[in-house]
Design a protein around this motif. Structure first.
Motif, PDB file in Angstrom:
ATOM      1  N   ILE A 337      -3.541   1.086   4.320  1.00 25.32           N
ATOM      2  CA  ILE A 337      -2.372   0.307   3.919  1.00 25.32           C
ATOM      3  C   ILE A 337      -1.082   1.116   4.044  1.00 25.32           C
ATOM      4  O   ILE A 337       0.004   0.551   3.967  1.00 25.32           O
ATOM      5  CB  ILE A 337      -2.509  -0.227   2.486  1.00 25.32           C
ATOM      6  CG1 ILE A 337      -2.750   0.903   1.489  1.00 25.32           C
ATOM      7  CG2 ILE A 337      -3.621  -1.256   2.410  1.00 25.32           C
ATOM      8  CD1 ILE A 337      -2.767   0.443   0.036  1.00 25.32           C
ATOM      9  N   ASP A 338      -1.176   2.426   4.224  1.00 27.48           N
ATOM     10  CA  ASP A 338      -0.019   3.265   4.473  1.00 27.48           C
ATOM     11  C   ASP A 338      -0.497   4.490   5.234  1.00 27.48           C
ATOM     12  O   ASP A 338      -1.642   4.550   5.686  1.00 27.48           O
ATOM     13  CB  ASP A 338       0.707   3.640   3.171  1.00 27.48           C
ATOM     14  CG  ASP A 338      -0.211   4.290   2.142  1.00 27.48           C
ATOM     15  OD1 ASP A 338      -1.053   5.128   2.525  1.00 27.48           O
ATOM     16  OD2 ASP A 338      -0.097   3.959   0.940  1.00 27.48           O
ATOM     17  N   SER A 339       0.363   5.493   5.379  1.00 26.43           N
ATOM     18  CA  SER A 339       0.020   6.637   6.223  1.00 26.43           C
ATOM     19  C   SER A 339      -0.993   7.581   5.588  1.00 26.43           C
ATOM     20  O   SER A 339      -1.519   8.467   6.267  1.00 26.43           O
ATOM     21  CB  SER A 339       1.289   7.428   6.569  1.00 26.43           C
ATOM     22  OG  SER A 339       1.886   7.964   5.389  1.00 26.43           O
ATOM     23  N   SER A 340      -1.286   7.404   4.302  1.00 28.42           N
ATOM     24  CA  SER A 340      -2.126   8.379   3.605  1.00 28.42           C
ATOM     25  C   SER A 340      -3.385   7.821   2.974  1.00 28.42           C
ATOM     26  O   SER A 340      -4.343   8.560   2.760  1.00 28.42           O
ATOM     27  CB  SER A 340      -1.300   9.090   2.511  1.00 28.42           C
ATOM     28  OG  SER A 340      -0.193   9.753   3.064  1.00 28.42           O
ATOM     29  N   THR A 341      -3.406   6.532   2.640  1.00 35.36           N
ATOM     30  CA  THR A 341      -4.530   6.013   1.860  1.00 35.36           C
ATOM     31  C   THR A 341      -5.211   4.852   2.569  1.00 35.36           C
ATOM     32  O   THR A 341      -4.579   4.068   3.280  1.00 35.36           O
ATOM     33  CB  THR A 341      -4.068   5.544   0.471  1.00 35.36           C
ATOM     34  OG1 THR A 341      -3.069   4.533   0.627  1.00 35.36           O
ATOM     35  CG2 THR A 341      -3.500   6.698  -0.321  1.00 35.36           C
ATOM     36  N   GLY A 342      -6.522   4.747   2.337  1.00 39.31           N
ATOM     37  CA  GLY A 342      -7.283   3.658   2.922  1.00 39.31           C
ATOM     38  C   GLY A 342      -8.692   3.611   2.390  1.00 39.31           C
ATOM     39  O   GLY A 342      -9.043   4.313   1.434  1.00 39.31           O
ATOM     40  N   TYR A 343      -9.509   2.769   3.022  1.00 35.08           N
ATOM     41  CA  TYR A 343     -10.907   2.623   2.642  1.00 35.08           C
ATOM     42  C   TYR A 343     -11.797   2.700   3.879  1.00 35.08           C
ATOM     43  O   TYR A 343     -11.401   2.310   4.976  1.00 35.08           O
ATOM     44  CB  TYR A 343     -11.136   1.295   1.917  1.00 35.08           C
ATOM     45  CG  TYR A 343     -11.016   1.392   0.416  1.00 35.08           C
ATOM     46  CD1 TYR A 343     -12.127   1.246  -0.401  1.00 35.08           C
ATOM     47  CD2 TYR A 343      -9.788   1.652  -0.177  1.00 35.08           C
ATOM     48  CE1 TYR A 343     -12.016   1.343  -1.791  1.00 35.08           C
ATOM     49  CE2 TYR A 343      -9.659   1.745  -1.554  1.00 35.08           C
ATOM     50  CZ  TYR A 343     -10.781   1.595  -2.355  1.00 35.08           C
ATOM     51  OH  TYR A 343     -10.674   1.703  -3.726  1.00 35.08           O
ATOM     52  N   LEU A 344     -13.010   3.201   3.657  1.00 35.43           N
ATOM     53  CA  LEU A 344     -14.041   3.296   4.678  1.00 35.43           C
ATOM     54  C   LEU A 344     -15.274   2.553   4.200  1.00 35.43           C
ATOM     55  O   LEU A 344     -15.594   2.576   3.013  1.00 35.43           O
ATOM     56  CB  LEU A 344     -14.409   4.766   4.936  1.00 35.43           C
ATOM     57  CG  LEU A 344     -13.322   5.670   5.512  1.00 35.43           C
ATOM     58  CD1 LEU A 344     -13.530   7.101   5.015  1.00 35.43           C
ATOM     59  CD2 LEU A 344     -13.324   5.624   7.029  1.00 35.43           C
ATOM     60  N   ALA A 345     -15.977   1.916   5.120  1.00 36.97           N
ATOM     61  CA  ALA A 345     -17.216   1.234   4.765  1.00 36.97           C
ATOM     62  C   ALA A 345     -18.315   1.662   5.735  1.00 36.97           C
ATOM     63  O   ALA A 345     -18.056   1.914   6.911  1.00 36.97           O
ATOM     64  CB  ALA A 345     -17.040  -0.273   4.813  1.00 36.97           C
ATOM     65  N   GLY A 346     -19.535   1.744   5.211  1.00 35.85           N
ATOM     66  CA  GLY A 346     -20.647   2.180   6.039  1.00 35.85           C
ATOM     67  C   GLY A 346     -21.978   1.775   5.453  1.00 35.85           C
ATOM     68  O   GLY A 346     -22.092   0.752   4.774  1.00 35.85           O
ATOM     69  N   ASN A 347     -22.971   2.596   5.697  1.00 32.48           N
ATOM     70  CA  ASN A 347     -24.315   2.317   5.223  1.00 32.48           C
ATOM     71  C   ASN A 347     -24.454   2.746   3.766  1.00 32.48           C
ATOM     72  O   ASN A 347     -24.295   3.919   3.432  1.00 32.48           O
ATOM     73  CB  ASN A 347     -25.338   3.055   6.089  1.00 32.48           C
ATOM     74  CG  ASN A 347     -26.753   2.611   5.803  1.00 32.48           C
ATOM     75  OD1 ASN A 347     -26.992   1.453   5.477  1.00 32.48           O
ATOM     76  ND2 ASN A 347     -27.701   3.524   5.898  1.00 32.48           N
ATOM     77  N   ASN A 348     -24.709   1.802   2.892  1.00 35.93           N
ATOM     78  CA  ASN A 348     -24.948   2.043   1.464  1.00 35.93           C
ATOM     79  C   ASN A 348     -23.713   2.449   0.675  1.00 35.93           C
ATOM     80  O   ASN A 348     -23.831   2.820  -0.492  1.00 35.93           O
ATOM     81  CB  ASN A 348     -26.030   3.120   1.255  1.00 35.93           C
ATOM     82  CG  ASN A 348     -27.352   2.732   1.870  1.00 35.93           C
ATOM     83  OD1 ASN A 348     -27.667   1.547   1.961  1.00 35.93           O
ATOM     84  ND2 ASN A 348     -28.116   3.714   2.304  1.00 35.93           N
TER      85      ASN A 348
END
Length: 358
Positions: A337-348
């Motif tokens: 959402i900006d240059s420094s923070t976000g989310y990752l999704a994967g297995n489990n």
């Protein structure tokens, strides 16, 4: 009056200079960073695979295997969870998601194809589309607004499956093969990260893999289509383009590779500066191998990229000319959402992350 007009002109010039200066500062800063690091924090751990992740109205929305879906508050990290089942014994797998100002749409992969519409205000869920066919397999979905959306699936009956809605999912229409470019036998798409569609204004880019690695492009929201070739690896069942992102109408990137040879970093990353009409390989033989997702990092002037896949996470400060591997931890998809923070999704798991630069 003349004095007032003169003052307004001066203010307008200064405002333009200030705006141009902010852009220049952003781009200059992105170029001058020599290093970056990432801090990853687990937020949700569960026995599900999550390949569909999007952001809207302060929440990261996700959908995954075992009929799972939900949202995570970007400010607090608190999560809501839901499950959709056809019956007590039959689970569905979601691999596509799209958020709009008021709704979140989720789409299953495989037969039957099912679209559900979630009202963000109260969390209510409505089943809005069903398609039953042995060959049906949808890979990605995007929405322009609350009402108009598009989804792409593997070829059926001589062309790629593309469905559209203009009324918030109440009705859907499948484009006829006479409206779509021909496909090459063995050409398909990958439901690896909900990232093989990109929409920007009226433009739509769809990316393919398998026998060919090509771009299907429309400049009028899918009414007419063109085909653009790429220099990507192709010819194998699991080779080709897995993800596409565009910074603006001209500047775009694609990434992918060979799922069976994840360390191979040749012919798997490319950039365009003319809206996808032509593509040039970037860092061929260097940087990340197989990746399932790539994004332009927000607020970096189109300079910084983040690429993710099961082999790890890579960062580029110069549009893919050079790369740094930031983590060995693997994920399927990423949103920021900006240059420094976000989310990752994967297995489990789903994790938040922070990028620091120096």
């Amino acid at each position: 009056m003349k004095k007032l007009l003169f003052i307004l002109v001066i203010l307008s010039v200064l405002s333009c200079k200030e705006s141009d200066n902010k852009t220049a500062i952003t781009e200059k800063a992105a170029q001058e960073f020599t290093d970056a690091s990432i801090e990853i924090t687990p937020v949700l751990t569960d026995s599900i695979s999550v390949r569909a992740l999007d952001y809207g109205n302060g929440n990261y929305w996700y959908a995954g295997s075992k009929g799972s879906y939900g949202s995570i508050d970007a400010a607090t990290g608190s999560a809501t969870r839901g499950v959709i089942k056809l019956n007590e014994d039959e689970e569905v797998e979601f691999r596509s998601i799209a958020t709009t100002p008021n709704y979140t749409y989720i789409l299953t992969a495989g037969n039957p194809a099912l679209v559900y519409k979630i009202t963000q205000k109260d969390g209510s869920v409505e089943h809005v589309y069903t398609e039953v066919e042995d060959r049906v397999f949808y890979d990605s979905m995007k929405f322009w607004n609350d009402e108009e959306g598009i989804a792409m699936g593997d070829p059926m009956g001589g062309c790629f499956s593309v469905i559209k809605t203009y009324d918030g999912g109440k009705t859907w229409g499948k484009l006829q093969c006479t409206e779509m470019p021909d496909y090459v036998p063995g050409e398909a798409a990958f439901a690896a990260s909900n990232s093989n569609i990109k929409i920007l204004g009226d433009q739509v880019w769809l990316v393919t893999g398998g026998a060919m690695a090509r771009i299907l492009y429309s400049d009028n929201r899918g009414s007419n289509w063109q085909i653009f070739n790429t220099p990507f690896i192709a010819g194998g069942e699991m080779t080709g383009i897995y993800a596409v992102d565009f910074y603006d109408k001209d500047l775009g990137v694609i990434i992918g590779g060979d799922w069976n040879k994840k360390e191979d970093n040749t012919y798997n990353k490319a950039i365009t500066r003319n809206g996808g009409k032509s593509w040039n390989l970037i860092s061929n033989g260097d940087g990340p191998g197989y990746c399932s997702d790539i994004i332009f990092i927000p607020d970096t002037g189109g300079k910084e990229l983040l690429a993710v896949g099961t082999p790890g996470i890579w960062w580029s400060k110069d549009q893919g000319a050079t790369w740094k591997k930031m983590s060995e931890e693997g994920f399927y998809t990423v949103r920021m959402i900006d240059s420094s923070t976000g989310y990752l999704a994967g297995n489990n798991r789903i994790s938040s992350f922070t990028i620091s630069r120096k």
